[in-house]
Scaffold this active site. Structure first.
Site, PDB file in Angstrom:
ATOM      1  N   GLU A 100       0.157  -3.630 -14.449  1.00  0.00           N
ATOM      2  CA  GLU A 100      -0.949  -2.753 -13.925  1.00  0.00           C
ATOM      3  C   GLU A 100      -1.811  -2.463 -15.022  1.00  0.00           C
ATOM      4  O   GLU A 100      -3.120  -2.398 -15.111  1.00  0.00           O
ATOM      5  CB  GLU A 100      -0.698  -1.913 -12.833  1.00  0.00           C
ATOM      6  CG  GLU A 100      -0.029  -0.574 -13.258  1.00  0.00           C
ATOM      7  CD  GLU A 100       0.223   0.567 -12.101  1.00  0.00           C
ATOM      8  OE1 GLU A 100      -0.704   0.614 -11.306  1.00  0.00           O
ATOM      9  OE2 GLU A 100       0.896   1.321 -12.205  1.00  0.00           O
TER      10      GLU A 100
ATOM     11  N   LYS B  80       4.569  -1.017 -13.837  1.00  0.00           N
ATOM     12  CA  LYS B  80       3.698  -0.293 -14.839  1.00  0.00           C
ATOM     13  C   LYS B  80       3.303  -1.277 -15.778  1.00  0.00           C
ATOM     14  O   LYS B  80       1.954  -1.199 -16.193  1.00  0.00           O
ATOM     15  CB  LYS B  80       4.673   0.774 -15.386  1.00  0.00           C
ATOM     16  CG  LYS B  80       5.145   2.038 -15.010  1.00  0.00           C
ATOM     17  CD  LYS B  80       3.902   3.041 -14.880  1.00  0.00           C
ATOM     18  CE  LYS B  80       2.929   2.848 -13.448  1.00  0.00           C
ATOM     19  NZ  LYS B  80       3.655   3.236 -12.218  1.00  0.00           N
TER      20      LYS B  80
ATOM     21  N   ARG C  70     -10.378   7.144  -9.439  1.00  0.00           N
ATOM     22  CA  ARG C  70     -10.274   6.217  -8.267  1.00  0.00           C
ATOM     23  C   ARG C  70     -10.656   4.863  -8.301  1.00  0.00           C
ATOM     24  O   ARG C  70     -10.147   4.432  -7.254  1.00  0.00           O
ATOM     25  CB  ARG C  70     -11.139   6.958  -7.028  1.00  0.00           C
ATOM     26  CG  ARG C  70     -10.784   8.653  -6.937  1.00  0.00           C
ATOM     27  CD  ARG C  70     -11.850   9.158  -6.073  1.00  0.00           C
ATOM     28  NE  ARG C  70     -11.998   8.715  -4.700  1.00  0.00           N
ATOM     29  CZ  ARG C  70     -10.966   9.027  -3.527  1.00  0.00           C
ATOM     30  NH1 ARG C  70     -10.171   9.915  -4.025  1.00  0.00           N
ATOM     31  NH2 ARG C  70     -11.039   8.744  -2.535  1.00  0.00           N
TER      32      ARG C  70
ATOM     33  N   LYS D 264      -7.149   4.404  -7.687  1.00  0.00           N
ATOM     34  CA  LYS D 264      -5.999   5.434  -7.517  1.00  0.00           C
ATOM     35  C   LYS D 264      -5.689   5.523  -6.052  1.00  0.00           C
ATOM     36  O   LYS D 264      -4.222   5.679  -5.902  1.00  0.00           O
ATOM     37  CB  LYS D 264      -6.418   6.727  -8.120  1.00  0.00           C
ATOM     38  CG  LYS D 264      -5.451   7.893  -8.029  1.00  0.00           C
ATOM     39  CD  LYS D 264      -4.312   7.698  -8.918  1.00  0.00           C
ATOM     40  CE  LYS D 264      -3.311   8.719  -9.173  1.00  0.00           C
ATOM     41  NZ  LYS D 264      -2.065   8.177  -9.731  1.00  0.00           N
TER      42      LYS D 264
ATOM     43  N   ASN E 133     -17.543   6.121   1.686  1.00  0.00           N
ATOM     44  CA  ASN E 133     -16.361   5.622   1.410  1.00  0.00           C
ATOM     45  C   ASN E 133     -15.537   5.137   2.607  1.00  0.00           C
ATOM     46  O   ASN E 133     -15.416   5.864   3.623  1.00  0.00           O
ATOM     47  CB  ASN E 133     -15.590   6.715   0.479  1.00  0.00           C
ATOM     48  CG  ASN E 133     -14.200   6.364   0.083  1.00  0.00           C
ATOM     49  OD1 ASN E 133     -13.946   4.985   0.227  1.00  0.00           O
ATOM     50  ND2 ASN E 133     -13.411   7.292  -0.244  1.00  0.00           N
ATOM     51  N   GLY E 134     -15.015   3.932   2.421  1.00  0.00           N
ATOM     52  CA  GLY E 134     -14.158   3.473   3.628  1.00  0.00           C
ATOM     53  C   GLY E 134     -14.372   2.330   4.001  1.00  0.00           C
ATOM     54  O   GLY E 134     -15.386   1.398   3.381  1.00  0.00           O
TER      55      GLY E 134
ATOM     56  N   HIS F 255      19.076 -18.270  -9.827  1.00  0.00           N
ATOM     57  CA  HIS F 255      18.711 -19.060  -8.658  1.00  0.00           C
ATOM     58  C   HIS F 255      17.299 -19.637  -8.596  1.00  0.00           C
ATOM     59  O   HIS F 255      16.633 -19.853  -7.552  1.00  0.00           O
ATOM     60  CB  HIS F 255      19.000 -18.178  -7.181  1.00  0.00           C
ATOM     61  CG  HIS F 255      20.394 -17.704  -7.236  1.00  0.00           C
ATOM     62  ND1 HIS F 255      21.437 -18.668  -6.636  1.00  0.00           N
ATOM     63  CD2 HIS F 255      21.192 -16.882  -7.225  1.00  0.00           C
ATOM     64  CE1 HIS F 255      22.479 -18.338  -6.624  1.00  0.00           C
ATOM     65  NE2 HIS F 255      22.543 -16.911  -6.968  1.00  0.00           N
TER      66      HIS F 255
ATOM     67  N   CYS G 269     -13.731   4.410  -3.667  1.00  0.00           N
ATOM     68  CA  CYS G 269     -15.189   4.926  -3.962  1.00  0.00           C
ATOM     69  C   CYS G 269     -14.938   6.438  -4.057  1.00  0.00           C
ATOM     70  O   CYS G 269     -14.044   7.132  -3.449  1.00  0.00           O
ATOM     71  CB  CYS G 269     -16.187   4.811  -2.820  1.00  0.00           C
ATOM     72  SG  CYS G 269     -16.318   3.005  -2.361  1.00  0.00           S
TER      73      CYS G 269
ATOM     74  N   GLU H 202       9.914  -0.795 -10.803  1.00  0.00           N
ATOM     75  CA  GLU H 202       8.864   0.061 -11.169  1.00  0.00           C
ATOM     76  C   GLU H 202       8.333  -0.014 -12.677  1.00  0.00           C
ATOM     77  O   GLU H 202       7.268  -0.329 -13.038  1.00  0.00           O
ATOM     78  CB  GLU H 202       9.337   1.702 -11.109  1.00  0.00           C
ATOM     79  CG  GLU H 202       8.253   2.494 -11.515  1.00  0.00           C
ATOM     80  CD  GLU H 202       6.956   2.705 -10.752  1.00  0.00           C
ATOM     81  OE1 GLU H 202       6.816   1.912  -9.844  1.00  0.00           O
ATOM     82  OE2 GLU H 202       6.125   3.131 -11.161  1.00  0.00           O
TER      83      GLU H 202
ATOM     84  N   TRP I 169     -16.231   1.032  -5.388  1.00  0.00           N
ATOM     85  CA  TRP I 169     -15.395  -0.009  -5.561  1.00  0.00           C
ATOM     86  C   TRP I 169     -15.670  -0.991  -4.749  1.00  0.00           C
ATOM     87  O   TRP I 169     -15.697  -0.892  -3.442  1.00  0.00           O
ATOM     88  CB  TRP I 169     -14.085   0.562  -5.373  1.00  0.00           C
ATOM     89  CG  TRP I 169     -12.796  -0.006  -6.060  1.00  0.00           C
ATOM     90  CD1 TRP I 169     -12.511  -0.292  -7.076  1.00  0.00           C
ATOM     91  CD2 TRP I 169     -11.834  -0.640  -5.083  1.00  0.00           C
ATOM     92  NE1 TRP I 169     -11.314  -1.126  -7.214  1.00  0.00           N
ATOM     93  CE2 TRP I 169     -10.957  -1.551  -6.100  1.00  0.00           C
ATOM     94  CE3 TRP I 169     -11.787  -0.941  -3.821  1.00  0.00           C
ATOM     95  CZ2 TRP I 169      -9.866  -2.168  -5.718  1.00  0.00           C
ATOM     96  CZ3 TRP I 169     -10.537  -1.699  -3.299  1.00  0.00           C
ATOM     97  CH2 TRP I 169      -9.669  -2.182  -4.310  1.00  0.00           C
TER      98      TRP I 169
END
Ligand code: AGP
Length: 608
Positions: free
Chosen positions: A488, A485, A27, A603, A101-102, A504, A2, A481, A75
């Site tokens: 996402e 990328k 964010r 973010k 926020n939290g 395997h 948030c 990485e 969020w």
């Protein structure tokens, strides 16, 4: 996570709140809302979806007159994204309004208690508990009510609060979620992050845990959890304001990829003095460096991938054993930390909840901690024993690129320094290593200049269902990485595999035309990975190879080859990642995805 913005001053609050919230869009959020005191009442407007919807609804804030307000982008954690769950939240009489926020961890318990006292809840959120609890404790003195709820509420919070009885004040309080105060010329602001206030002021106070800020249009006062006044220092932010704007690029991610050469220079150059590495902020004597028995690198997401690369670099160059942990695992696995171990926490935001908790866990155990952090003054930067900043500037796109590159550089610098002090590299070798490091920015520039070639290739894979990334050693770390990328920002399923591990199990997923990106930068492993490429192609895979200039052997094995310039074997990640970032970016653009704000992502992940 948030985003919070608050304003009190001479100007109309709503446009400032909307503008500030737009700077926090990175964010991640799924609804937004603002509350403005109109001279008589506190009015609230909320909307599900993009901030644009709220702006249109309020005619860019014009329908909400008033010079005091708070705003929020939510969020969803407790309860689906909806108008009812969106912030701000009122108490029942609509005389107190709160943005948060939290996560309030004991909200169910508090909610039940408040319900027995007759409080009625409208939303499913944990935040609404705060509004009612404030109401319960409020006896005309806001500060007193706030300090009381701070003793009752468990979990993390950054709160912006307005009391109708005290419309000449905005209150802010935090614990484990970021919140700053901006001291402007024609008013004062609160925000979750600096870019939201930069248009109005560069003078910023960082609110620390369990501190309260009381803003009027001219003054800012700070108090501790007992309501006692405290003094705080103002920090001047010297970022270029354009650094937080798109500056002509189509997306922040593209702009940030193009900033990588500069970011690498900024992280590197101040630490190379007269031909040697000087990391003053490390604050460790040669003796202490020699005594390090083990390094633990702890981080999340891309920062964790930096850690995986760094393990190869520290172990290869400095011969120090390294363990790399995901912060969410480290904090609960009761790790064995030797007394001479060094714990390195890597984080762009410096606010990632799991990384912060891992840092605290290490500190409780009395081990030396070092934060590699991008955001100055963030929680990890403040709480780690030592902090080494990556000078990447504000990173807005949710998918990290330039901060990742800067983190790699920070770990290389540490590894070379440690290797030198421990006598694992010869002085004359160091000169060559530093030359290779200093060449990286222009080599990255060169790779970025080939973007059209990668764009054309990416356009062929917009409809891909699965993509695999493979490599050995450091190349495996790069693959991780590259894969993150892609998934996402393009929502294409992708996995990274150690090239030798495919047979395997995973190779059964390869079908005619499946794209496999093979990273092949470690010369002693060329042959091994090439035989894996051959295995993959014989099962129908289309293989894109990313390899060093001069590795012509691979042309016979792979379908498409991208060459990166020659560098020290430990630094290839900094170059090989560039085409992989560009590939993901162009697949995402081609698919029409929201590149900078991918769905479901935030973010800065300030919750567990
Ligand atoms: C990467 O593109 C992601 N946005 C994510 O994995 C990120 O690296 C992770 O959440 C860690 O964030 P931090 O560096 O701010 O701690």
């Amino acid at each position: 996570m948030c985003g919070i913005v608050g304003y009190i001053g001479e100007s109309q609050a709503a446009p400032i709140l909307l503008e500030g919230l737009s700077k926090l869009e990175y964010r991640g959020y799924d609804s937004a809302g603002i509350a403005v005191y109109d001279g008589e009442n506190i009015k609230v407007q909320k909307a599900v979806g993009r901030l644009k919807v709220l702006s249109e609804m309020t005619h860019d804030g014009a329908t909400m007159q008033g010079v005091v307000g708070i705003g929020h982008t939510r969020w969803a954690t407790h309860g689906a994204p909806s108008n009812t769950n969106a912030h701000p939240h009122y108490n029942q009489a609509e005389t107190i309004v709160v943005v948060h926020n939290g996560i309030i961890e004991n909200y169910m318990k508090l909610r039940k208690r408040l319900e027995t006292k007759g409080y009625q809840f409208l939303s499913e959120t944990d935040t609404e508990v705060v509004a009612h609890l404030l109401d319960y404790y409020y006896k005309g003195e806001p500060l007193e009510a706030i300090t009381k709820i701070m003793h009752r509420v468990e979990g993390s919070y950054a709160l912006g609060i307005i009391f109708k009885d005290h419309p000449e004040q905005v209150y802010a309080v935090r614990k484990d979620s970021p919140l700053i105060v901006g001291h402007g010329k024609d008013g004062n602001l609160i925000a979750s992050d600096v870019p939201a206030v930069l248009k109005y002021t560069r003078n910023v106070y960082f609110i620390l845990n369990e501190e309260i800020a009381v803003l009027t249009k001219e003054t800012i006062g700070f108090y501790n959890v007992d309501g006692e006044e405290i003094q705080k220092e103002c920090t001047t932010i010297d970022w270029d304001i354009n650094a937080a704007e798109k500056g002509g690029y189509e997306h922040f991610m593209l702009k940030e990829m193009y900033e990588q050469p500069q970011t690498v220079r900024d992280t590197l150059n101040p630490r190379i003095k007269e031909g040697s590495i000087v990391i003053e902020e490390l604050g460790m004597s040669d003796e202490e460096i020699q005594k390090i028995s083990k390094i633990h690198i702890v981080a999340c997401g891309s920062a964790y991938h930096v850690g995986v690369t760094a393990k190869y670099v520290f172990e290869g160059m400095a011969r120090i054993p390294v363990e790399v942990d995901l912060a969410s695992e480290f904090r609960y696995r009761n790790p064995i930390l030797e007394k001479d171990a060094l714990v390195i926490i890597i984080s762009q935001s410096g606010e990632t909840a799991d990384s912060l908790a891992a840092l605290r866990e290490a500190k409780i155990r009395g081990v030396k901690t070092l934060g590699i952090v991008n955001v100055v003054g963030s929680s990890i930067a403040r709480e780690a024993d030592k902090v080494m900043y990556t000078w990447a500037g504000p990173e807005i796109a949710v998918a990290t690129t330039k901060a990742y590159s800067a983190q790699l550089i920070a770990t290389y610098l540490l590894a070379v320094k440690f290797a030198q002090v421990r006598g694992e590299v010869l002085e004359e070798e160091v000169t060559g290593i530093l030359k290779d490091l200093q060449k990286l920015p222009e080599q990255i520039e060169m790779l970025l200049s080939h973007k059209e070639k990668i764009q054309r290739f990416a356009n062929r894979y917009i409809a891909a269902k699965d993509v695999f990334f493979v490599g050995r050693g450091i190349d495996y770390a790069i693959s991780m990485e590259g894969s993150l990328k892609l998934k996402e920002i393009s929502y294409i399923h992708s996995e990274a595999y150690a090239a030798g591990e495919l047979k395997h199990g995973t190779i059964s997923l390869i079908e005619e035309g499946t794209l496999v990106a093979a990273v092949v930068t470690q010369e002693d492993l060329y042959k091994k990975t090439i035989s894996n490429i051959v295995e993959l192609r014989s099962r129908g895979a289309f293989v894109l190879a990313v390899t060093n200039t001069g590795n012509t052997e691979i042309q016979k094995a792979a379908d498409y080859v991208i060459y990166i310039p020659q560098t020290n074997r430990y630094f290839t990640n900094s170059l090989a990642i560039i085409p992989l970032q560009l590939f993901s970016y162009y697949v995402s653009v081609g698919k029409g995805c929201d590149v900078d704000k991918p769905r479901n992502l935030a973010k800065s992940v300030t919750v567990e």
